[in-house]
Design a protein around this motif. Structure first.
Motif, short mmCIF file in Angstrom:
data_model
loop_
_atom_site.label_atom_id
_atom_site.label_comp_id
_atom_site.label_asym_id
_atom_site.label_seq_id
_atom_site.Cartn_x
_atom_site.Cartn_y
_atom_site.Cartn_z
N LEU A 197 53.16 45.13 28.82
CA LEU A 197 53.72 44.24 29.85
C LEU A 197 53.01 44.41 31.19
N GLN A 198 52.67 45.64 31.51
CA GLN A 198 52.06 45.93 32.81
C GLN A 198 50.60 45.48 32.88
N LYS A 199 49.84 45.70 31.81
CA LYS A 199 48.39 45.52 31.87
C LYS A 199 47.90 44.14 31.42
N LEU A 200 48.67 43.45 30.59
CA LEU A 200 48.18 42.18 30.04
C LEU A 200 47.77 41.16 31.10
N PRO A 201 48.58 40.94 32.15
CA PRO A 201 48.17 39.94 33.15
C PRO A 201 46.81 40.25 33.79
N LEU A 202 46.58 41.52 34.12
CA LEU A 202 45.30 41.90 34.75
C LEU A 202 44.14 41.73 33.77
N VAL A 203 44.33 42.17 32.53
CA VAL A 203 43.26 42.08 31.54
C VAL A 203 42.92 40.62 31.26
N GLU A 252 37.64 35.80 34.28
CA GLU A 252 36.56 35.87 35.28
C GLU A 252 35.21 36.09 34.61
N LEU A 253 35.19 37.00 33.63
CA LEU A 253 33.93 37.28 32.95
C LEU A 253 33.47 36.11 32.08
N LEU A 254 34.42 35.35 31.57
CA LEU A 254 34.07 34.26 30.67
C LEU A 254 33.77 32.97 31.41
N CYS A 255 34.54 32.70 32.46
CA CYS A 255 34.44 31.40 33.14
C CYS A 255 34.05 31.48 34.60
N GLY A 256 34.05 32.67 35.18
CA GLY A 256 33.77 32.79 36.60
C GLY A 256 32.30 32.61 36.93
N ASP A 257 32.03 32.39 38.22
CA ASP A 257 30.64 32.28 38.64
C ASP A 257 30.01 33.67 38.72
N MET A 258 28.76 33.73 39.10
CA MET A 258 28.02 34.99 39.13
C MET A 258 28.69 36.01 40.03
N GLN A 259 29.16 35.58 41.18
CA GLN A 259 29.78 36.49 42.13
C GLN A 259 31.08 37.07 41.57
#
Length: 211
Positions: free
Chosen positions: A148-154, A160-167
């Protein structure tokens, strides 16, 4: 010796897999990168074979399929990354300079973070289901609480790693890289402990059956 012969003699499929970010267990098993593999079903040694989808071949076949490139490109990539000398077709020996640029190191770390976080995400999802309280009176199992605690962050980091930009991707790698290493180590320790517990339980059960 041609580049194909030189590479096949110098590099095992397991070495190549680990070089390109695939986590290999001590027994040489890994999750097959060529199908949706929930548990390790591919055996890596000098060659590879997947017991799930039947994929098989040598190290050049593996890298060719993994990277979506031709056999010659895969052989050249391996020769460069492992500094393997080979005949260049004119009878002269060529020894590629091993490339290890900052950009390559970053890409490797980005793939590593994504792989570990995805494994952790799947583990948390399983914990959330397997350790959920059965009645309102039941207390929270520590693994259910962690899920419950970690799922939202993960989930956020994976997005971010899949869809985020380079930055955005770089920010995840820089800020969470060390934590990701700790997560991988902890998952390995938990897996080993769970396996040992299962073996002990099975052994006790078998002993009881004999009586």
């Amino acid at each position: 010796m041609s580049i194909f012969e030189a590479v096949k003699q110098s590099v095992t499929t397991r070495q190549a897999a680990e070089r390109y970010g695939i986590r290999v267990e001590r027994n040489g098993m890994c999750r097959c990168p060529f199908h949706d593999d929930s548990t390790p079903s591919m055996k890596l040694d000098r060659r590879y074979y997947c017991f799930g989808c039947g994929a098989t071949g040598d190290v050049i076949d593996f890298v060719s399929r993994l990277r979506g490139i031709g056999s010659k490109e895969a052989a050249t990539l391996l020769a460069q990354d492992f500094a393997i000398p080979y005949e260049d077709g004119t009878g002269k020996m060529s020894k590629p300079r091993q490339q290890n640029t900052d950009e390559q190191n970053y890409k490797h770390m980005e793939r590593y973070c994504f792989r570990v976080l995805l494994d952790y995400y799947r583990l948390l999802c399983r914990w959330k289901e397997d350790y959920a309280p059965q009645t309102p009176e039941d207390g929270y199992h520590p693994r259910f609480g962690e899920a419950l605690q970690k799922l939202p962050l993960v989930e956020y980091l994976l997005d971010e790693l899949l869809c985020g930009d380079m930055q955005a991707r770089a920010s995840v790698v820089i800020e969470y890289g060390e934590e990701v290493r700790k997560i991988e180590q902890r998952m390995a320790e938990l897996a080993a402990a769970d396996e040992a517990a299962a073996q002990n339980s099975g052994g006790q059960y078998s002993a009881a059956d004999e009586h």
